[in-house]
Design a protein around this motif. Sequence first.
Motif, PDB file in Angstrom:
ATOM      1  N   VAL B 168       0.605  -1.404  -0.072  1.00 49.00           N
ATOM      2  CA  VAL B 168      -0.103  -0.072   0.481  1.00 49.00           C
ATOM      3  C   VAL B 168       0.938   0.651   0.036  1.00 49.00           C
ATOM      4  CG1 VAL B 168      -1.783  -1.485   1.506  1.00 49.00           C
ATOM      5  CG2 VAL B 168      -0.290   0.145   2.426  1.00 49.00           C
ATOM      6  N   ASP B 169       0.607   2.709  -0.295  1.00 53.13           N
ATOM      7  CA  ASP B 169       0.979   3.285  -0.235  1.00 53.13           C
ATOM      8  C   ASP B 169       0.692   4.222  -0.007  1.00 53.13           C
ATOM      9  OD1 ASP B 169      -1.193   4.697  -1.262  1.00 53.13           O
ATOM     10  OD2 ASP B 169      -0.600   5.277  -3.149  1.00 53.13           O
ATOM     11  N   GLU B 170       1.224   5.089   0.676  1.00 57.54           N
ATOM     12  CA  GLU B 170       0.208   6.003   1.783  1.00 57.54           C
ATOM     13  C   GLU B 170      -0.814   7.212   2.279  1.00 57.54           C
ATOM     14  OE1 GLU B 170       2.376  10.028   3.629  1.00 57.54           O
ATOM     15  OE2 GLU B 170       4.043   8.518   2.389  1.00 57.54           O
ATOM     16  N   HIS B 199      -0.925  -5.001   6.634  1.00 53.85           N
ATOM     17  CA  HIS B 199       0.068  -4.001   6.343  1.00 53.85           C
ATOM     18  C   HIS B 199       1.163  -3.043   7.524  1.00 53.85           C
ATOM     19  CE1 HIS B 199      -1.820  -4.299   2.643  1.00 53.85           C
ATOM     20  NE2 HIS B 199      -3.067  -4.069   2.877  1.00 53.85           N
ATOM     21  N   ALA B 200       1.792  -3.636   7.994  1.00 55.98           N
ATOM     22  CA  ALA B 200       2.561  -3.362   9.618  1.00 55.98           C
ATOM     23  C   ALA B 200       4.054  -2.704   9.158  1.00 55.98           C
ATOM     24  CB  ALA B 200       2.016  -4.102  10.346  1.00 55.98           C
ATOM     25  N   ASN B 201       3.957  -3.734   8.128  1.00 56.95           N
ATOM     26  CA  ASN B 201       5.155  -3.378   7.220  1.00 56.95           C
ATOM     27  C   ASN B 201       5.524  -2.191   6.864  1.00 56.95           C
ATOM     28  OD1 ASN B 201       3.722  -4.388   5.216  1.00 56.95           O
ATOM     29  ND2 ASN B 201       5.299  -5.277   3.694  1.00 56.95           N
ATOM     30  N   ASN B 202       4.341  -1.174   7.003  1.00 55.58           N
ATOM     31  CA  ASN B 202       4.694  -0.389   6.398  1.00 55.58           C
ATOM     32  C   ASN B 202       4.846   0.817   7.960  1.00 55.58           C
ATOM     33  OD1 ASN B 202       3.561   2.583   5.974  1.00 55.58           O
ATOM     34  ND2 ASN B 202       3.022   2.225   4.057  1.00 55.58           N
ATOM     35  N   PRO B 203       5.650   1.793   7.840  1.00 54.01           N
ATOM     36  CA  PRO B 203       6.107   2.075   9.442  1.00 54.01           C
ATOM     37  C   PRO B 203       4.604   3.062   9.651  1.00 54.01           C
ATOM     38  CG  PRO B 203       7.682   3.295   7.516  1.00 54.01           C
ATOM     39  CD  PRO B 203       7.199   2.165   6.910  1.00 54.01           C
ATOM     40  N   VAL B 204       4.043   3.860   8.607  1.00 50.74           N
ATOM     41  CA  VAL B 204       3.023   4.649   8.661  1.00 50.74           C
ATOM     42  C   VAL B 204       1.300   3.955   9.541  1.00 50.74           C
ATOM     43  CG1 VAL B 204       1.497   6.224   7.969  1.00 50.74           C
ATOM     44  CG2 VAL B 204       4.182   6.108   6.753  1.00 50.74           C
ATOM     45  N   ALA B 205       1.917   2.322   9.179  1.00 58.16           N
ATOM     46  CA  ALA B 205       0.326   2.403   8.767  1.00 58.16           C
ATOM     47  C   ALA B 205       1.031   1.429  10.812  1.00 58.16           C
ATOM     48  CB  ALA B 205       0.217   1.362   8.509  1.00 58.16           C
TER      49      ALA B 205
END
Lengths: 178, 266
Positions: B168-170, B199-205
């Motif tokens: 996923v993107d931002e 999507h927890a590999n995304n730091p923002v998520a």
Amino acid sequence: MMKVRDGDLDKLGLLFERYNRRLFGFFYRLTHRRDISEDLVQSVFERILKYRESYNGDGAFSTWIFQIARNLHIDYYRKNSRTKTEDDFSDWDSLEAEDSEIKLKTEDERNRLYLKQALDQLDEEKKQTLILSRYQGFKYKEIAEIMDCTESAVKVRVFRSINELKEIVSDLKKQEEL
Amino acid sequence: MIDEKYIDLVTGYLQNDLNPDQQKKLDELIESGEIDLLELKEMEIMIGKMDSLDTPKPSFAMRDRFYTMLDDEKEVQNISWSHKLNAWMDKQKQRFQLRYLVYATAVFLAGLMIGDLYAPISNQDEQIEQLMSEVSQMREVMTISLLDNSSPTERLKAVNISNEIRSVDERVVNALLKTLNNDSNVNVRLAAVDALASHANNPVARSGLINSIENQQSPIVQAALADAMLALKERQSVDEFKKLLSRDELDSNVRNKLENTIAELI
């Protein structure tokens, strides 16, 4: 009429067959004009179509349709009395012709002409009351509903208009004798 | 002239509508001379004479005019019905417009994929990769678009679509976080927890999930966040859970769960 209101327009044809002659007679006795009477009958059914959704089935249909007829005649009468047309004068011509022909007719024919002229000399409300009572066969209560007045007022109009007719016919006869 | 106080009796007599009592009363008045019989008969004759006046019949043209008008009105009625039907269909179309868009897109992409099967083998891997990327982008667009839908079902669908996005993107993450923190429907918020956790590999998520702990009022969402943090072994969430525990109004079951979660995370 309820079926017409709910969209079954073919049923309006039945209502037309049932009422067109009565309505025509009503208008003809008020206007003495075939063309205008036919126009007014058409207008009655146009109004029924236009306002069919407002019909709630309260009261007799015959009084409802004659209420429409009466209102249409009032509109016509007001419009016609404001703008005198050639037709008005032609009506007077025909009356004068009838006057001149009276002496040539039989007694029965003369009496009919006097009565016709006497009826035309009544005011509109009295004339309508007598027509609805005598020619359309409505009871006084029904006439009151059509004319939006009390039953007593209808009876007074009937009583007075018959006496007026008697007097007018008597005067017309006297004028002829002179 | 007959006195007007007898109008009821006279007019009733003229319309042949007197009851026996009224007839008796009229007879008495005639007998006593109060009502002049001769005058009454004259009135009766006068009104009877009205029948001698003829009325012509209406012409056939009047009938023709009426039936023409009736046919015209029936035609208008038919058109009116078709208008109503069209309006109803437009309404239905609007309702399902977005769904149609999704289906149409899916069919289009499926068509592309099938088309690619016939492409030269040397380019196949590259094309599949490109296609997957396009599908992913399409899902992102659909997710963002459907998350703004007024229907909770559509928003739930949007969150589920986001689960199928590889990376996923931002914009999607922010849309999911906005849903988690603001959506009025608890089921949608719960689905957003799962989607963001996936999507927890995304730091923002990941940080968004932690930060949202404090914002949640619903016990079931609080519990879901506790499970998610435990699954992610996210120790940074402990401070946030402690803030929740300091609330007096916290549900007792949730309180127990949070205490256990904190114990396991530490």
